[in-house]
Design a protein around this motif. Structure first.
Motif, PDB file in Angstrom:
ATOM      1  N   GLU A 299     -11.442  -6.251  -3.926  1.00  0.00           N
ATOM      2  CA  GLU A 299     -11.727  -4.864  -4.313  1.00  0.00           C
ATOM      3  C   GLU A 299     -10.955  -3.886  -3.411  1.00  0.00           C
ATOM      4  OE1 GLU A 299     -15.951  -3.907  -4.428  1.00  0.00           O
ATOM      5  OE2 GLU A 299     -15.514  -1.850  -5.040  1.00  0.00           O
ATOM      6  N   ALA A 300     -10.778  -4.269  -2.156  1.00  0.00           N
ATOM      7  CA  ALA A 300     -10.024  -3.421  -1.232  1.00  0.00           C
ATOM      8  C   ALA A 300      -8.566  -3.314  -1.701  1.00  0.00           C
ATOM      9  CB  ALA A 300     -10.084  -3.992   0.176  1.00  0.00           C
ATOM     10  N   PHE A 301      -7.976  -4.444  -2.074  1.00  0.00           N
ATOM     11  CA  PHE A 301      -6.596  -4.420  -2.574  1.00  0.00           C
ATOM     12  C   PHE A 301      -6.481  -3.539  -3.811  1.00  0.00           C
ATOM     13  CE2 PHE A 301      -5.654  -8.730  -0.478  1.00  0.00           C
ATOM     14  CZ  PHE A 301      -4.889  -8.151   0.520  1.00  0.00           C
ATOM     15  N   GLU A 302      -7.484  -3.660  -4.698  1.00  0.00           N
ATOM     16  CA  GLU A 302      -7.458  -2.838  -5.916  1.00  0.00           C
ATOM     17  C   GLU A 302      -7.504  -1.356  -5.579  1.00  0.00           C
ATOM     18  OE1 GLU A 302     -10.788  -4.175  -8.262  1.00  0.00           O
ATOM     19  OE2 GLU A 302      -9.905  -6.185  -8.357  1.00  0.00           O
ATOM     20  N   THR A 303      -8.260  -1.001  -4.556  1.00  0.00           N
ATOM     21  CA  THR A 303      -8.426   0.419  -4.228  1.00  0.00           C
ATOM     22  C   THR A 303      -7.270   0.983  -3.414  1.00  0.00           C
ATOM     23  OG1 THR A 303     -10.764  -0.159  -4.018  1.00  0.00           O
ATOM     24  CG2 THR A 303     -10.160   2.094  -3.451  1.00  0.00           C
ATOM     25  N   VAL A 304      -6.825   0.251  -2.382  1.00  0.00           N
ATOM     26  CA  VAL A 304      -5.807   0.848  -1.513  1.00  0.00           C
ATOM     27  C   VAL A 304      -4.419   0.230  -1.646  1.00  0.00           C
ATOM     28  CG1 VAL A 304      -7.554   1.542   0.168  1.00  0.00           C
ATOM     29  CG2 VAL A 304      -6.331  -0.584   0.514  1.00  0.00           C
ATOM     30  N   GLY A 305      -4.302  -0.779  -2.464  1.00  0.00           N
ATOM     31  CA  GLY A 305      -2.974  -1.357  -2.692  1.00  0.00           C
ATOM     32  C   GLY A 305      -2.608  -2.444  -1.695  1.00  0.00           C
ATOM     33  N   LYS A 306      -1.416  -2.993  -1.885  1.00  0.00           N
ATOM     34  CA  LYS A 306      -0.928  -4.113  -1.080  1.00  0.00           C
ATOM     35  C   LYS A 306       0.492  -3.826  -0.629  1.00  0.00           C
ATOM     36  CE  LYS A 306      -2.592  -8.330  -3.190  1.00  0.00           C
ATOM     37  NZ  LYS A 306      -2.305  -9.547  -3.865  1.00  0.00           N
ATOM     38  N   PRO A 307       0.910  -4.092   0.567  1.00  0.00           N
ATOM     39  CA  PRO A 307       0.065  -4.486   1.687  1.00  0.00           C
ATOM     40  C   PRO A 307      -0.772  -3.307   2.168  1.00  0.00           C
ATOM     41  CG  PRO A 307       2.308  -4.095   2.422  1.00  0.00           C
ATOM     42  CD  PRO A 307       2.321  -3.948   0.932  1.00  0.00           C
ATOM     43  N   LEU A 308      -1.710  -3.598   3.031  1.00  0.00           N
ATOM     44  CA  LEU A 308      -2.553  -2.542   3.576  1.00  0.00           C
ATOM     45  C   LEU A 308      -2.699  -2.705   5.082  1.00  0.00           C
ATOM     46  CD1 LEU A 308      -5.201  -4.352   4.150  1.00  0.00           C
ATOM     47  CD2 LEU A 308      -5.868  -3.718   1.850  1.00  0.00           C
TER      48      LEU A 308
END
Ligand code: AMP
Length: 566
Positions: A240-249
């Protein structure tokens, strides 16, 4: 402006609970204010005398207000207290007494001006030491003895910090739009809010808005004035974090302490604020030293987390233990030694004369790495890794938990810094826990062994600037002060906030923020939020947070739904 005019507006505001009507009334008031030289009258609208971040307090307890009314009106304190118990609002008590007295003396209308009220009230915060109480009483009595009944009502309420006209930040923002800009354009509301989040001073925002949209947009951060900090959403897992803030983070440790904004202005003066805009520079002399020693720049605003640790064992301490430093006014050096803190810097908003909030997070971090040469247990940069791989983040998360941190923060690399907003530019991940930060709005005296102590508390969340009750809490507290968070401690903190009393129940100024842990949430018609927390208990006090930081009704709703799905 005559104070009677302002009191008239207050009364109209108080009479309606409709937000649009309130906005209309306030914008009318602001229209009048446009022509005033001294825009600080706008602080009075919110029941204050200084900008929100200015920590000077009038320091008027109910007892002192009672003494002042007594002196001004020539009525015994005992009689005032009696009336207060039946009416439940000292402002109304002062109004009643003034009305009776005026009738007797047949005196005409008053010419009390807002300038005079501000002048007297602004003298109160500086007064300390011998004779201060008497001087304070005289200054207040001077105002009250010339006030009309309605004016007396609002002077007393302003002194107690409880104006009860329901003109919070949101309504004031809208009224500024109505008074100065085109109210049909949605964008204007955003512009005023953004300007406030950067300037945290309504007089300044109002002035800029009067000049038009461009001026408003030019409102900038200034070191020396705090900004509203950026807030973070919660996620349930790394996906869910990747979905919200993108990749890489960027993943960082989530330190368990309290938010600290460290400002250094162009004159080299350092000031420290909490996220509720309280100035805590005096309370943290060592932070000033560390900043001078480890941060090389002419001016800046740094955002970070202060974490307490045990001086002997070098182990991090729960927030609860160091939180007392935030309010501490004496023995400060001794406290700094006993309860040392480490500052973990994670963002920079302003650097050498320029705002950085539009720059991407990655560049802001690069600047931090360039100018901060930290030292463990004093001031350091937040530990960070940059990765797009789930396994790597997972490993970092486990490490954080193993080291006793609360969890991790996951941040978007190309995001700007948005003051005051809870947008998805960063998210937090921590082990599941059911808790909310809420504010105490009412309390009840206990009986029997607990008589004299406030032992049951009604807590509230927020929505659209309103406080909505979400249940009563009476567990999680100790019977003895030595054992931890106790009834006694909370009672002591609530007593100066009492604004009304009926039977065993008291209403209090919504200032004491607490973390309430619960088992589940139920729909409930008993409470104004429509929800009640089941099996709630206190887990900690949050003196670093204000009623503006408490949970939103939408969050309570979201959790209630999530629980149903489970
Ligand atoms: P919460 O209090 O659960 O809403 O979590 C957000 C808070 O975590 C922030 O307001 C900060 O006070 C704190 N925090 C700790 N470490 C960090 C970090 N590395 N980045 C951002 N916030 C942090």
């Amino acid at each position: 402006m005559l104070y009677s005019e302002l009191a008239g507006f207050y009364e109209r505001l108080e009479k309606t609970s409709k937000r649009l009507e309130k906005t209309e009334i306030l914008s009318e008031l602001l229209q009048n204010l446009k022509h005033e030289k001294d825009k600080s009258i706008i602080y009075l609208v919110k029941g204050r005398i200084f900008p929100d971040y200015d920590s000077r307090e009038m320091g008027i307890s109910s007892q002192l207000a009672i003494k002042s009314i007594s002196k001004a009106m020539g009525i015994s304190a005992g009689e005032i207290v009696k009336k207060w118990k039946s009416i439940g609002d000292l402002g109304k008590v002062a109004e009643d007494i003034t009305a009776k007295k005026k009738q007797a003396t047949l005196s005409g209308g008053t010419r009390l001006t807002t300038e005079k009220v501000l002048e007297n009230l602004k003298k109160l915060p500086g007064m300390q030491g011998k004779g201060a109480v008497e001087k304070k009483i005289s200054l207040i009595a001077e105002l009250l003895s010339t006030a009309s009944p309605l004016e007396a009502r609002y002077i007393v309420r302003t002194l107690l910090g409880d104006l009860r006209v329901g003109a919070g930040e949101g309504v004031l923002r809208d009224a500024i739009v109505w008074a100065c800009l085109n109210k049909e354009e949605k964008e204007n509301y955003v512009l005023v809010q953004e300007a406030y989040d950067k300037a945290t001073d309504f007089a300044l925002v109002f002035e800029q808005a009067c000049r038009g949209r461009e001026a408003l947009q030019e409102t900038e951060l200034a070191p020396g004035r705090p900004v509203k900090v950026m807030l973070f959403l919660k996620v349930k897992d790394i996906k869910e974090a990747f979905e919200t803030v993108g990749k890489p983070l960027a993943a960082e440790m989530k330190y368990d302490g309290f938010r600290m904004l460290i400002n250094k202005d162009e004159n080299g003066q350092i000031r420290i604020f909490t996220r509720r805009l309280d100035d805590v520079t005096k309370q943290f002399p060592e932070v000033k030293e560390y900043t001078k020693r480890y941060v090389k720049a002419d001016s800046f605003i740094l955002d970070g987390e202060a974490v307490g640790f045990n001086a002997k064992t070098r182990r991090y301490m729960p927030f609860q233990e160091i939180s007392q430093r935030i309010r501490r006014k004496y023995d400060i050096e001794k406290m700094a030694k006993e309860l040392p803190i480490e500052i973990n810097i994670f963002d920079i908003l302003y650097y050498n004369g320029k705002s950085l909030i539009k720059e991407p997070f990655k560049s802001r971090r690069e600047i931090l790495e360039k100018i901060v040469k930290g030292k463990r247990w004093q001031l350091v940069l937040a530990e960070q890794i940059i990765s797009g791989k789930e396994e790597e983040i997972e490993k970092f998360y486990k490490k954080a938990l193993a080291e006793g941190e609360e969890g991790i923060m996951l941040k978007k690399l190309d995001a700007p810094y948005k003051p005051g907003a809870r947008v998805g530019y960063g998210v937090k991940l921590k082990p599941e826990e059911n808790d909310f930060d809420l504010v105490i709005v009412k309390a009840e005296y206990g009986t029997g062994k607990r008589a004299g102590w406030l032992t049951s508390y009604t807590v509230a969340c927020q929505q659209d600037g309103k406080l909505l009750e979400t249940g009563k809490v009476s567990t999680g507290l100790k019977e003895k002060e030595e054992e931890g968070l106790s009834f006694m401690e909370i009672t002591k903190k609530l007593k100066p906030l009492i604004t009304g009393e009926k039977g065993r129940e008291v209403s209090v100024k919504p200032e004491l923020v607490v973390t309430v842990t619960y088992q589940n949430i139920q729909k409930s018609p008993t409470y104004s939020s429509g929800y009640a927390l089941r099996f709630p208990r206190f887990t900690r006090l949050r003196p670093d947070r204000s009623a503006r930081d408490i949970a939103f009704l939408s969050e309570v709703e979201k959790e209630a739904k999530r629980q149903v799905r489970k």
